[in-house]
Design a protein around this motif. Sequence first.
Motif, PDB file in Angstrom:
ATOM      1  N   LYS A   1     123.057  48.706  26.710  1.00 17.70           N
ATOM      2  CA  LYS A   1     121.712  47.958  26.485  1.00 17.70           C
ATOM      3  C   LYS A   1     120.478  48.400  27.020  1.00 17.70           C
ATOM      4  N   ILE A   2     120.265  49.515  27.540  1.00 14.31           N
ATOM      5  CA  ILE A   2     119.313  50.009  28.159  1.00 14.31           C
ATOM      6  C   ILE A   2     117.852  50.382  26.957  1.00 14.31           C
ATOM      7  N   SER A   3     117.079  49.166  27.463  1.00 14.98           N
ATOM      8  CA  SER A   3     115.697  49.487  26.388  1.00 14.98           C
ATOM      9  C   SER A   3     114.314  49.500  27.189  1.00 14.98           C
ATOM     10  N   SER A   4     114.328  49.966  28.333  1.00 17.21           N
ATOM     11  CA  SER A   4     113.249  50.435  29.044  1.00 17.21           C
ATOM     12  C   SER A   4     113.513  51.315  30.573  1.00 17.21           C
ATOM     13  N   LEU A   5     112.532  51.822  30.997  1.00 11.85           N
ATOM     14  CA  LEU A   5     112.775  52.405  32.186  1.00 11.85           C
ATOM     15  C   LEU A   5     113.262  51.586  33.418  1.00 11.85           C
ATOM     16  N   LYS A   6     112.649  50.452  33.412  1.00 12.57           N
ATOM     17  CA  LYS A   6     112.893  49.400  34.362  1.00 12.57           C
ATOM     18  C   LYS A   6     114.586  48.961  34.353  1.00 12.57           C
ATOM     19  N   ASP A   7     115.189  48.937  33.286  1.00 16.56           N
ATOM     20  CA  ASP A   7     116.573  48.860  32.921  1.00 16.56           C
ATOM     21  C   ASP A   7     117.478  49.933  33.850  1.00 16.56           C
ATOM     22  N   LEU A   8     116.787  50.854  33.942  1.00 17.71           N
ATOM     23  CA  LEU A   8     117.661  51.909  34.840  1.00 17.71           C
ATOM     24  C   LEU A   8     118.050  51.572  36.361  1.00 17.71           C
ATOM     25  N   THR A   9     117.188  50.606  36.860  1.00 18.83           N
ATOM     26  CA  THR A   9     117.339  50.219  38.056  1.00 18.83           C
ATOM     27  C   THR A   9     118.269  49.040  38.219  1.00 18.83           C
ATOM     28  N   LYS A  10     119.003  48.633  37.230  1.00 19.54           N
ATOM     29  CA  LYS A  10     119.889  47.640  37.315  1.00 19.54           C
ATOM     30  C   LYS A  10     121.171  47.886  38.284  1.00 19.54           C
ATOM     31  N   SER A  11     121.664  47.142  38.895  1.00 26.17           N
ATOM     32  CA  SER A  11     122.639  47.198  39.869  1.00 26.17           C
ATOM     33  C   SER A  11     124.014  47.586  39.048  1.00 26.17           C
ATOM     34  N   GLY A  12     124.852  48.755  39.572  1.00 30.21           N
ATOM     35  CA  GLY A  12     125.813  48.996  38.874  1.00 30.21           C
ATOM     36  C   GLY A  12     125.769  50.233  37.962  1.00 30.21           C
ATOM     37  N   LEU A  13     124.539  50.284  37.436  1.00 27.33           N
ATOM     38  CA  LEU A  13     124.449  51.420  36.506  1.00 27.33           C
ATOM     39  C   LEU A  13     124.451  52.963  37.181  1.00 27.33           C
ATOM     40  N   LYS A  14     124.873  53.498  36.555  1.00 27.91           N
ATOM     41  CA  LYS A  14     125.080  55.059  37.267  1.00 27.91           C
ATOM     42  C   LYS A  14     124.064  55.851  36.123  1.00 27.91           C
ATOM     43  N   VAL A  15     122.917  56.223  36.992  1.00 32.37           N
ATOM     44  CA  VAL A  15     121.852  57.063  36.322  1.00 32.37           C
ATOM     45  C   VAL A  15     121.870  58.489  36.987  1.00 32.37           C
ATOM     46  N   VAL A  16     121.535  59.454  36.284  1.00 32.54           N
ATOM     47  CA  VAL A  16     121.047  60.778  36.948  1.00 32.54           C
ATOM     48  C   VAL A  16     119.935  61.218  36.606  1.00 32.54           C
ATOM     49  N   LEU A  17     119.208  61.937  37.403  1.00 32.78           N
ATOM     50  CA  LEU A  17     117.870  62.501  37.299  1.00 32.78           C
ATOM     51  C   LEU A  17     117.995  63.990  37.707  1.00 32.78           C
ATOM     52  N   CYS A  18     116.817  64.690  37.211  1.00 30.53           N
ATOM     53  CA  CYS A  18     116.902  66.309  37.429  1.00 30.53           C
ATOM     54  C   CYS A  18     116.214  66.255  38.882  1.00 30.53           C
ATOM     55  N   ASP A  19     116.757  67.164  39.468  1.00 32.40           N
ATOM     56  CA  ASP A  19     116.073  67.518  40.823  1.00 32.40           C
ATOM     57  C   ASP A  19     114.618  67.222  40.720  1.00 32.40           C
ATOM     58  N   ARG A  20     113.805  66.871  41.992  1.00 35.92           N
ATOM     59  CA  ARG A  20     112.521  66.501  41.735  1.00 35.92           C
ATOM     60  C   ARG A  20     111.549  67.858  41.940  1.00 35.92           C
ATOM     61  N   THR A  21     112.308  69.002  42.361  1.00 39.70           N
ATOM     62  CA  THR A  21     111.749  70.549  42.173  1.00 39.70           C
ATOM     63  C   THR A  21     111.674  70.844  40.892  1.00 39.70           C
ATOM     64  N   VAL A  22     112.321  70.382  40.046  1.00 31.35           N
ATOM     65  CA  VAL A  22     112.500  70.856  38.531  1.00 31.35           C
ATOM     66  C   VAL A  22     111.517  70.075  37.728  1.00 31.35           C
TER      67      VAL A  22
END
Length: 279
Positions: free
Chosen positions: A150-171
């Motif tokens: 039930k992700i509906s916002s960028l803030k939801d990605l900071t929820k505990s237990g949620l496994k989120v991946v991002l591109c490397d900051r140099t990309v």
Amino acid sequence: MTRTVRRTRSIRRTLPVTGAGVAALLVLSACSSSGSDSDSGSDAAGSSASPSAKVSGTVTVFAAASLKESFTALGKTFEKEHPGTRVTFNFGGSDTLAASITSGAPADVFASASPKTMATVTDAGDADGTPSTFVRNQLEIATLPGNPDKISSLKDLTKSGLKVVLCDRTVPCGAAAQKALDASSLKLTPASYEQDVKSALTKVELKEADAAVVYKTDVKAAGDKVQGVDFPESAKAVNDYPITLLKDAPNADAAKVFIELVKSAEGQKVLTGAGFLTP
């Protein structure tokens, strides 16, 4: 490797400048002048490399990973419109591609996902001319199909237990994601940083991550393998995509025609159809 163009000069024979010889000399001179103008016009047409120009050989394109689907389609169009040509691609993180080019990797065209990574190439003097922006791209959250968390916002990605991946900051996609997070004063520790946007998306497709911050174009290309979630902060982190001919391009004439295809109405139709924004 700089290519050397060899030119062959014509050798004219000297005619006797008397009587009929004068007339013959004038005729030959006129023909020679006409032929020279024709050759000059032909050379100029070739150097301009217009879309209708006769080109051949292989065009090597280094392009951001997010361009894979649309550029592959345009490559096939190019080959069909110009029999005898072949387009080969090296897709990957823009920073890695830029580093390869400045290290001497042979390529004709570079299409980057951000002006910053393009600057790596231009600052090194490896671009032929000034790069031009041909599309833009915006971020989106990719979740598992059905969005079970039930992700509906960028803030939801900071929820505990949620496994989120991002591109490397140099990309570029990683830098854009960080810009969006900073704009929202959010801190996110991802499960991993990936080398390019396709790698980040694959983590979600394989269910090795619950969500990833990628481009809208990548979510669209994935079809029903993921579900996209828009977030307003993405409007503050839109990436411009510049393209350029490279200085020591092995096949510069054909490369110019490929770039023209990308920027043409036909090319833009393919790119916007993939989800890119017009510049």
